[in-house]
Design a protein around this motif. Structure first.
Motif, PDB file in Angstrom:
ATOM      1  N   VAL A  30       0.853  -1.189   0.000  1.00  0.00           N
ATOM      2  CA  VAL A  30       0.000   0.000   0.000  1.00  0.00           C
ATOM      3  C   VAL A  30       0.888   1.237   0.000  1.00  0.00           C
ATOM      4  O   VAL A  30       1.633   1.481   0.958  1.00  0.00           O
ATOM      5  N   LEU A  31       0.826   1.993  -1.072  1.00  0.00           N
ATOM      6  CA  LEU A  31       1.690   3.161  -1.248  1.00  0.00           C
ATOM      7  C   LEU A  31       1.229   4.322  -0.375  1.00  0.00           C
ATOM      8  O   LEU A  31       0.136   4.313   0.192  1.00  0.00           O
ATOM      9  N   GLY A  32       2.086   5.321  -0.296  1.00  0.00           N
ATOM     10  CA  GLY A  32       1.780   6.511   0.487  1.00  0.00           C
ATOM     11  C   GLY A  32       0.990   7.536  -0.306  1.00  0.00           C
ATOM     12  O   GLY A  32       0.670   7.343  -1.487  1.00  0.00           O
ATOM     13  N   TRP A  33       0.694   8.630   0.348  1.00  0.00           N
ATOM     14  CA  TRP A  33      -0.103   9.709  -0.227  1.00  0.00           C
ATOM     15  C   TRP A  33       0.666  10.354  -1.374  1.00  0.00           C
ATOM     16  O   TRP A  33       1.721  10.955  -1.178  1.00  0.00           O
ATOM     17  N   GLY A  34       0.179  10.198  -2.580  1.00  0.00           N
ATOM     18  CA  GLY A  34       0.843  10.783  -3.748  1.00  0.00           C
ATOM     19  C   GLY A  34       1.788   9.838  -4.461  1.00  0.00           C
ATOM     20  O   GLY A  34       2.223  10.130  -5.581  1.00  0.00           O
ATOM     21  N   HIS A  39       6.242   5.899 -10.622  1.00  0.00           N
ATOM     22  CA  HIS A  39       7.448   6.520 -10.072  1.00  0.00           C
ATOM     23  C   HIS A  39       8.596   5.507 -10.082  1.00  0.00           C
ATOM     24  O   HIS A  39       8.445   4.365  -9.652  1.00  0.00           O
ATOM     25  N   GLU A  40       9.717   5.954 -10.556  1.00  0.00           N
ATOM     26  CA  GLU A  40      10.859   5.062 -10.756  1.00  0.00           C
ATOM     27  C   GLU A  40      11.272   4.349  -9.473  1.00  0.00           C
ATOM     28  O   GLU A  40      11.556   3.136  -9.482  1.00  0.00           O
ATOM     29  N   ASN A  41      11.315   5.062  -8.357  1.00  0.00           N
ATOM     30  CA  ASN A  41      11.781   4.450  -7.117  1.00  0.00           C
ATOM     31  C   ASN A  41      10.747   3.488  -6.529  1.00  0.00           C
ATOM     32  O   ASN A  41      11.108   2.494  -5.896  1.00  0.00           O
ATOM     33  N   VAL A  42       9.472   3.772  -6.735  1.00  0.00           N
ATOM     34  CA  VAL A  42       8.439   2.805  -6.362  1.00  0.00           C
ATOM     35  C   VAL A  42       8.622   1.537  -7.187  1.00  0.00           C
ATOM     36  O   VAL A  42       8.594   0.413  -6.665  1.00  0.00           O
ATOM     37  N   GLU A 147      15.535  16.025  -0.774  1.00  0.00           N
ATOM     38  CA  GLU A 147      16.099  15.440   0.432  1.00  0.00           C
ATOM     39  C   GLU A 147      15.028  15.027   1.426  1.00  0.00           C
ATOM     40  O   GLU A 147      15.222  14.117   2.231  1.00  0.00           O
ATOM     41  N   ALA A 148      13.870  15.712   1.424  1.00  0.00           N
ATOM     42  CA  ALA A 148      12.805  15.355   2.363  1.00  0.00           C
ATOM     43  C   ALA A 148      12.252  13.972   2.051  1.00  0.00           C
ATOM     44  O   ALA A 148      11.906  13.207   2.954  1.00  0.00           O
ATOM     45  N   LEU A 149      12.156  13.639   0.761  1.00  0.00           N
ATOM     46  CA  LEU A 149      11.710  12.305   0.356  1.00  0.00           C
ATOM     47  C   LEU A 149      12.857  11.313   0.399  1.00  0.00           C
ATOM     48  O   LEU A 149      12.698  10.163   0.824  1.00  0.00           O
ATOM     49  N   GLY A 150      14.011  11.744  -0.043  1.00  0.00           N
ATOM     50  CA  GLY A 150      15.194  10.911  -0.176  1.00  0.00           C
ATOM     51  C   GLY A 150      16.023  11.466  -1.308  1.00  0.00           C
ATOM     52  O   GLY A 150      15.476  11.966  -2.292  1.00  0.00           O
ATOM     53  N   SER A 151      17.327  11.378  -1.193  1.00  0.00           N
ATOM     54  CA  SER A 151      18.185  12.026  -2.191  1.00  0.00           C
ATOM     55  C   SER A 151      18.058  11.420  -3.581  1.00  0.00           C
ATOM     56  O   SER A 151      18.513  12.016  -4.564  1.00  0.00           O
ATOM     57  N   LEU A 152      17.430  10.247  -3.699  1.00  0.00           N
ATOM     58  CA  LEU A 152      17.222   9.627  -5.010  1.00  0.00           C
ATOM     59  C   LEU A 152      15.887  10.014  -5.633  1.00  0.00           C
ATOM     60  O   LEU A 152      15.568   9.568  -6.738  1.00  0.00           O
ATOM     61  N   ALA A 153      15.103  10.827  -4.948  1.00  0.00           N
ATOM     62  CA  ALA A 153      13.791  11.222  -5.467  1.00  0.00           C
ATOM     63  C   ALA A 153      13.939  11.919  -6.821  1.00  0.00           C
ATOM     64  O   ALA A 153      14.848  12.721  -7.031  1.00  0.00           O
ATOM     65  N   ASP A 155      12.418  14.109 -10.302  1.00  0.00           N
ATOM     66  CA  ASP A 155      11.586  15.283 -10.583  1.00  0.00           C
ATOM     67  C   ASP A 155      10.117  14.885 -10.721  1.00  0.00           C
ATOM     68  O   ASP A 155       9.226  15.631 -10.312  1.00  0.00           O
ATOM     69  N   ARG A 156       9.855  13.724 -11.295  1.00  0.00           N
ATOM     70  CA  ARG A 156       8.469  13.277 -11.448  1.00  0.00           C
ATOM     71  C   ARG A 156       7.825  13.066 -10.072  1.00  0.00           C
ATOM     72  O   ARG A 156       6.675  13.444  -9.859  1.00  0.00           O
ATOM     73  N   GLN A 157       8.544  12.461  -9.144  1.00  0.00           N
ATOM     74  CA  GLN A 157       8.007  12.271  -7.807  1.00  0.00           C
ATOM     75  C   GLN A 157       7.652  13.610  -7.163  1.00  0.00           C
ATOM     76  O   GLN A 157       6.586  13.763  -6.560  1.00  0.00           O
ATOM     77  N   LEU A 158       8.554  14.555  -7.272  1.00  0.00           N
ATOM     78  CA  LEU A 158       8.317  15.864  -6.667  1.00  0.00           C
ATOM     79  C   LEU A 158       7.133  16.556  -7.332  1.00  0.00           C
ATOM     80  O   LEU A 158       6.306  17.173  -6.668  1.00  0.00           O
ATOM     81  N   ALA A 159       7.041  16.424  -8.661  1.00  0.00           N
ATOM     82  CA  ALA A 159       5.946  17.071  -9.383  1.00  0.00           C
ATOM     83  C   ALA A 159       4.608  16.454  -9.027  1.00  0.00           C
ATOM     84  O   ALA A 159       3.581  17.146  -9.007  1.00  0.00           O
ATOM     85  N   ASP A 160       4.599  15.146  -8.734  1.00  0.00           N
ATOM     86  CA  ASP A 160       3.352  14.452  -8.422  1.00  0.00           C
ATOM     87  C   ASP A 160       2.962  14.558  -6.952  1.00  0.00           C
ATOM     88  O   ASP A 160       1.849  14.165  -6.582  1.00  0.00           O
ATOM     89  N   SER A 161       3.850  15.059  -6.114  1.00  0.00           N
ATOM     90  CA  SER A 161       3.533  15.167  -4.689  1.00  0.00           C
ATOM     91  C   SER A 161       2.421  16.187  -4.477  1.00  0.00           C
ATOM     92  O   SER A 161       2.432  17.267  -5.085  1.00  0.00           O
ATOM     93  N   PRO A 162       1.433  15.864  -3.636  1.00  0.00           N
ATOM     94  CA  PRO A 162       0.355  16.837  -3.370  1.00  0.00           C
ATOM     95  C   PRO A 162       0.931  18.135  -2.823  1.00  0.00           C
ATOM     96  O   PRO A 162       1.858  18.132  -2.008  1.00  0.00           O
ATOM     97  N   THR A 163       0.393  19.249  -3.282  1.00  0.00           N
ATOM     98  CA  THR A 163       0.875  20.557  -2.840  1.00  0.00           C
ATOM     99  C   THR A 163      -0.071  21.238  -1.865  1.00  0.00           C
ATOM    100  O   THR A 163       0.259  22.284  -1.321  1.00  0.00           O
ATOM    101  N   ALA A 164      -1.250  20.659  -1.666  1.00  0.00           N
ATOM    102  CA  ALA A 164      -2.232  21.256  -0.756  1.00  0.00           C
ATOM    103  C   ALA A 164      -3.147  20.161  -0.232  1.00  0.00           C
ATOM    104  O   ALA A 164      -3.270  19.083  -0.820  1.00  0.00           O
TER     105      ALA A 164
END
Length: 254
Positions: A30-34, A39-42, A147-153, A155-164
């Motif tokens: 079960v993946l996390g929020w967002g 995602h490559e690392n998933v 770095e908050a997600l992990g240094s291997l995160a 750009d796609r992961q960051l772009a897909d992360s919920p912003t609000a």
């Protein structure tokens, strides 16, 4: 909720002593929020899981107003059709899985579970805000850095992360966290004390030290360099429960 099945590897079955194949073990991830399967690392972690399991990967819907109805209930309905499954979950997925009550579920491994939050506002202000019946995501988050997600995160992961998030979403998460049932005896967790997204102290309040493995990195173990040394331990705890962590602790004791 979308659930994808990966069975190209372990899904073929392992050879058995009588020349046939052993039954394949199932793993619910079960993946996390967002988080998303794209995602490559998933995908990297799913590939490791698929070497041993038929993997059922659940993507949580993002903007919800009721954790029990929109996360927990669909998962319980899905696992009702499985004979037996080990469970891996990350972050918000760990909040949902902690509430799952299903006979089919076996070992439970949590990656940075969202069992507690550390919002930078007084509790009274937070409770007032999240009591508002507003489902629109209008409360902005600070911009996440890799770095908050992990240094291997990526750009796609960051772009897909919920912003609000909406007041209704934060309210249902808060209520679900406060209603967490006792952790099961087979549960273990991997987390970092420097997590900037969830409160790692909540892990220590629910699990004894011999069922927690700490690592250096970001919120996502699979996006942190520590994954190269810890993924085998994650897989072992999925298959055997807390024993690998306790064995490692005994081996390192003076």
């Amino acid at each position: 909720m979308r659930i994808r099945i990966y069975d190209d590897g372990a899904g073929q079955g392992a050879p058995s002593s009588d020349g046939g194949t052993d039954d394949v073990r199932d793993c619910l991830f079960v993946l996390g929020w967002g988080n998303r399967c794209r995602h490559e690392n998933v995908g990297w972690l799913v590939d490791r899981l698929a070497e041993r399991y038929r993997v059922h990967v659940a993507e949580l819907p993002t903007h919800i107003t009721d954790v029990e109805r929109e996360w927990v209930a669909p998962l319980e309905s899905y696992v009702a059709d499985l004979d037996r499954a080990d469970v891996l979950s990350h972050s918000a997925g760990g909040l949902a899985v902690a509430h799952l009550d299903a006979p089919a579920l076996n070992n439970r491994v949590y990656l940075s579970p969202w069992w507690g939050s550390d919002f930078p506002v007084p509790d009274a202000v937070f409770r007032s805000l999240t009591s508002l019946p507003i489902a629109r995501p209008l409360l902005p988050f600070s911009d996440l850095e890799a770095e908050a997600l992990g240094s291997l995160a990526t750009d796609r992961q960051l772009a897909d992360s919920p912003t609000a998030a909406s007041p209704a979403f934060l309210g249902t998460v808060d209520r679900t966290q406060r209603r967490l049932p006792p952790a099961r005896e087979e549960a273990v967790a991997f987390c970092t004390l420097t997590d900037a997204i969830v409160d790692p102290r909540a892990v220590g309040r629910r699990l004894p030290a011999d069922r927690v493995r700490l690592y250096d990195g970001g919120h996502e173990l699979f996006s942190s360099p520590a994954r190269t040394t810890l993924t085998e331990t994650v897989l072992d705890t999925l298959e055997r429960g807390p024993a690998p962590l306790r064995d490692a602790g005994s081996a390192s004791a003076p």
